[in-house]
Design a protein around this motif. Structure first.
Motif, short mmCIF file in Angstrom:
data_model
loop_
_atom_site.label_atom_id
_atom_site.label_comp_id
_atom_site.label_asym_id
_atom_site.label_seq_id
_atom_site.Cartn_x
_atom_site.Cartn_y
_atom_site.Cartn_z
N GLU A 26 -10.55 -0.45 4.84
CA GLU A 26 -9.35 0.13 4.59
C GLU A 26 -9.63 1.43 3.80
OE1 GLU A 26 -5.39 -1.29 2.11
OE2 GLU A 26 -7.29 -2.32 1.74
N ARG A 77 -13.54 10.06 -0.31
CA ARG A 77 -13.21 9.13 0.54
C ARG A 77 -14.35 8.12 0.82
NH1 ARG A 77 -8.47 7.91 2.38
NH2 ARG A 77 -7.05 9.57 1.96
N ASP A 80 -2.21 13.85 1.54
CA ASP A 80 -1.74 13.89 0.24
C ASP A 80 -2.36 13.01 -0.87
OD1 ASP A 80 1.13 15.57 0.14
OD2 ASP A 80 0.46 14.83 2.03
N ALA A 81 -2.89 11.79 -0.35
CA ALA A 81 -3.76 11.07 -1.28
C ALA A 81 -5.05 11.73 -1.57
CB ALA A 81 -4.21 9.72 -0.30
N GLY A 100 -5.42 2.48 0.81
CA GLY A 100 -4.60 2.00 1.80
C GLY A 100 -3.75 3.43 2.37
N SER A 101 -4.32 4.35 2.06
CA SER A 101 -3.80 5.82 2.83
C SER A 101 -4.86 6.58 3.17
CB SER A 101 -2.88 6.50 1.76
OG SER A 101 -2.49 7.62 2.25
N ARG A 112 -2.71 1.62 -6.29
CA ARG A 112 -3.25 2.56 -7.14
C ARG A 112 -3.86 1.69 -8.31
NH1 ARG A 112 1.06 5.48 -5.14
NH2 ARG A 112 0.62 7.83 -4.82
N ARG A 163 0.87 -1.12 0.05
CA ARG A 163 -0.08 0.15 0.06
C ARG A 163 0.95 1.25 -0.04
NH1 ARG A 163 -3.15 -4.16 -1.15
NH2 ARG A 163 -5.36 -3.90 -0.25
N PRO A 164 0.29 2.28 -0.56
CA PRO A 164 -1.00 2.50 -1.12
C PRO A 164 -1.02 1.84 -2.64
CG PRO A 164 0.47 4.48 -1.55
CD PRO A 164 1.13 3.70 -0.49
N SER A 174 -3.84 9.71 4.28
CA SER A 174 -3.09 10.80 4.24
C SER A 174 -3.65 12.07 3.44
CB SER A 174 -1.53 10.76 3.55
OG SER A 174 -1.09 11.86 2.97
#
Length: 386
Positions: free
Chosen positions: A307, A294, A140-141, A135-136, A105, A102-103, A138
Motif C-alpha cells: 500500500e 515514500r 498532497d500526501a 493509503g494515498s 494517519r 484511508r488515508p 497523492s
C-alpha cells in the motif's frame, strides 16, 4: 577469572540519559505527539519484539543487518528487536486496522536498537518519534508530510534548519531504461553517493551523461527544477520528476522557513524508499534530525505489491542536541513539618516542590544543596540568595 566490569560500564553505543536531558527528551516527544494529534494522526504503540518474518518484510527487509535477533523460548520462533518503528506501523496498518478508511494517519514514539553503528552515528539505541500517512499516493500526501515535519521543528524551538529532498529511485528508473546490469547499477550508485563525477562518467555507460547532469543539478530546489525540465528522461523517471514538481507546487505556497535543497541522485540511507524522500538537518551543527519519504506498507512477503505510504521519523538524540533547553522551573524547598496543602497550591502556580524528609539544622543550606531556588518561609516562597 577476569575482574568484573565496573557497574557503570555499558556496551558500546548505549548510554544513560541523565537529568535534565531525560526530562527534556520526554517534553520534546510529548510536544510533537500533541502536534500530530492536532493534525488528525492517532497514536499507536507497537511492541519492542516481533517475529522476525513479520518485522523484516517490505520496508523492513533492508534492516536485517541492523536487527538484533533472538529465539523465543515460548514459541520456538526467531524474534527481532525493532531497529525502526516505521515498519511496525506498516504491519499494523495492513493487518490490525486494514479495514479502517484511508488515508490512515498514525503517530508513534519509542526506543529502537541496532546491531551496528557508524562513524557518523555511534549510538546503537535511538529514540524515535514520527508519523505515517498510509493509503494515498497523492502529491498532497507528500506535501503534508514535508510541511508537518518542518512545522515540528518550530514546535520544539529549532529555527535554523535545512530540508534536503531526494529521489532515490530516479536513478533506478534511468538504469533500467538503459539496461544496466545489477553490478553496474550498484557501482554507479556508489559513485553518485560519493559525488565522484569521474567515476560516474567511467561506470555509467549509456546512462553516464544523464547521471552526470543530474549530479550537477543538485542544489537549491527552484533552479534545480528549472534545469531538470531541460533534460530528456525515460518515461518512468519523468513520472517521478512530475510527482516532485506537483509536490513542490503545494509546498512552495506554504513559504516554509527552511532552506530547501534537492539531490536527484542520493541513494545512501534511503534503500527502502520508493519515491520522494527527504531529510531535515539543523544548520547549527549540520546535524541530521530525521528523515522520511515514500515506501510500500506490506503485511507479509506474499501480501502483494503493498500500500502506498509516506511518513517521517525524528531521532530524539538529534532534537536534544539542536533544540534549546526549556527555562528551568523554580524549585521550592518545603521544610519538614510544613503545611502539605501549601505544596499543592504552589505546584499549581508552576513551582517544583522538594519536600524535606526530616528536620534540618539549616533549611536554607539544605535547599541550596538540592538545587532549590526558593524556600517556604512563613507559608510564602522566599528566593534564596545565590
Amino acid at each position: 577469572m577476569s575482574p568484573s566490569p565496573h557497574a557503570a560500564l555499558l556496551p558500546p553505543g548505549f548510554a544513560d540519559l541523565l537529568p535534565p536531558l531525560a526530562a527534556h527528551e520526554s517534553e520534546l516527544t510529548q510536544t510533537l505527539l500533541q502536534l500530530y494529534r492536532s493534525h488528525g494522526y492517532e497514536l499507536v504503540k507497537p511492541p519492542l519484539l516481533e517475529f522476525e518474518d513479520s518485522l523484516l518484510v517490505g520496508a523492513g527487509s533492508g534492516l536485517r543487518a541492523h536487527t538484533f535477533r533472538l529465539m523465543d523460548p515460548l514459541s520456538g520462533r526467531m524474534l527481532g528487536l525493532r531497529a525502526d518503528v516505521t515498519v511496525q506501523i506498516a504491519r499494523i496498518a495492513t493487518t490490525r486496522i486494514a479495514d479502517q478508511p484511508r488515508p490512515l494517519r498514525l503517530a508513534y514514539a519509542g526506543q529502537t536498537v541496532q546491531q551496528i553503528n557508524s562513524e557518523h552515528r555511534p549510538e546503537r539505541q535511538f529514540g524515535q518519534v514520527g508519523f505515517e500517512l498510509i493509503g494515498s499516493a497523492s502529491p498532497d500526501a507528500d506535501a503534508e508530510t514535508i510541511m508537518l515535519a518542518c512545522q515540528s521543528l518550530a514546535a520544539v524551538g529549532i529555527t535554523a534548519s535545512t530540508l534536503d529532498i531526494s529521489l532515490p529511485t530516479l536513478m533506478t528508473a534511468i538504469c533500467a531504461a538503459h539496461n544496466l546490469d545489477t553490478g553496474t547499477m550498484r557501482d554507479l550508485r556508489h559513485a553518485l553517493d560519493r559525488k565522484d563525477r569521474a567515476a560516474v562518467a567511467k561506470i555509467g555507460g549509456d546512462a553516464a551523461a544523464l547521471a552526470g547532469s543530474l549530479l550537477r543539478l543538485g542544489g537549491r530546489i527552484e533552479p534545480a527544477l528549472e534545469g531538470l525540465a531541460k533534460l530528456e528522461l525515460p518515461a518512468a523517471a519523468a513520472a517521478e520528476c512530475d510527482q516532485l514538481r506537483a509536490v513542490w507546487e503545494v509546498v512552495a505556497r506554504a513559504k516554509l522557513p527552511q532552506q530547501i535543497m534537492v539531490d536527484f541522485v542520493e541513494h545512501r540511507g534511503f534503500e527502502y524508499q520508493t519515491g520522494l524522500s527527504f531529510t531535515l538537518f539543523a544548520n547549527t551543527q549540520r546535524l541530521e534530525l530525521g528523515r522520511g519519504g515514500r515506501y510500500l506498507s506490506k503485511a507479509s512477503h506474499d501480501s502483494g505489491p503493498g500500500e502506498p505510504a509516506t511518513g517521517f521519523t525524528f531521532y530524539t538524540s538529534g532534537l536534544l542536541a539542536a533544540a534549546p533547553l526549556p527555562t528551568a522551573a523554580q524549585r521550592l524547598y518545603i521544610p519538614y513539618g510544613s503545611n502539605v496543602a501549601l505544596s499543592e497550591q504552589y505546584r499549581q502556580q508552576g513551582y517544583v516542590t522538594v519536600a524535606a524528609l526530616m528536620p534540618d539544622a539549616d533549611a536554607a543550606a539544605a535547599a541550596k544543596t538540592l538545587c532549590c531556588t526558593h524556600i517556604l518561609h512563613n507559608d510564602q516562597p522566599v528566593k534564596l540568595e545565590a
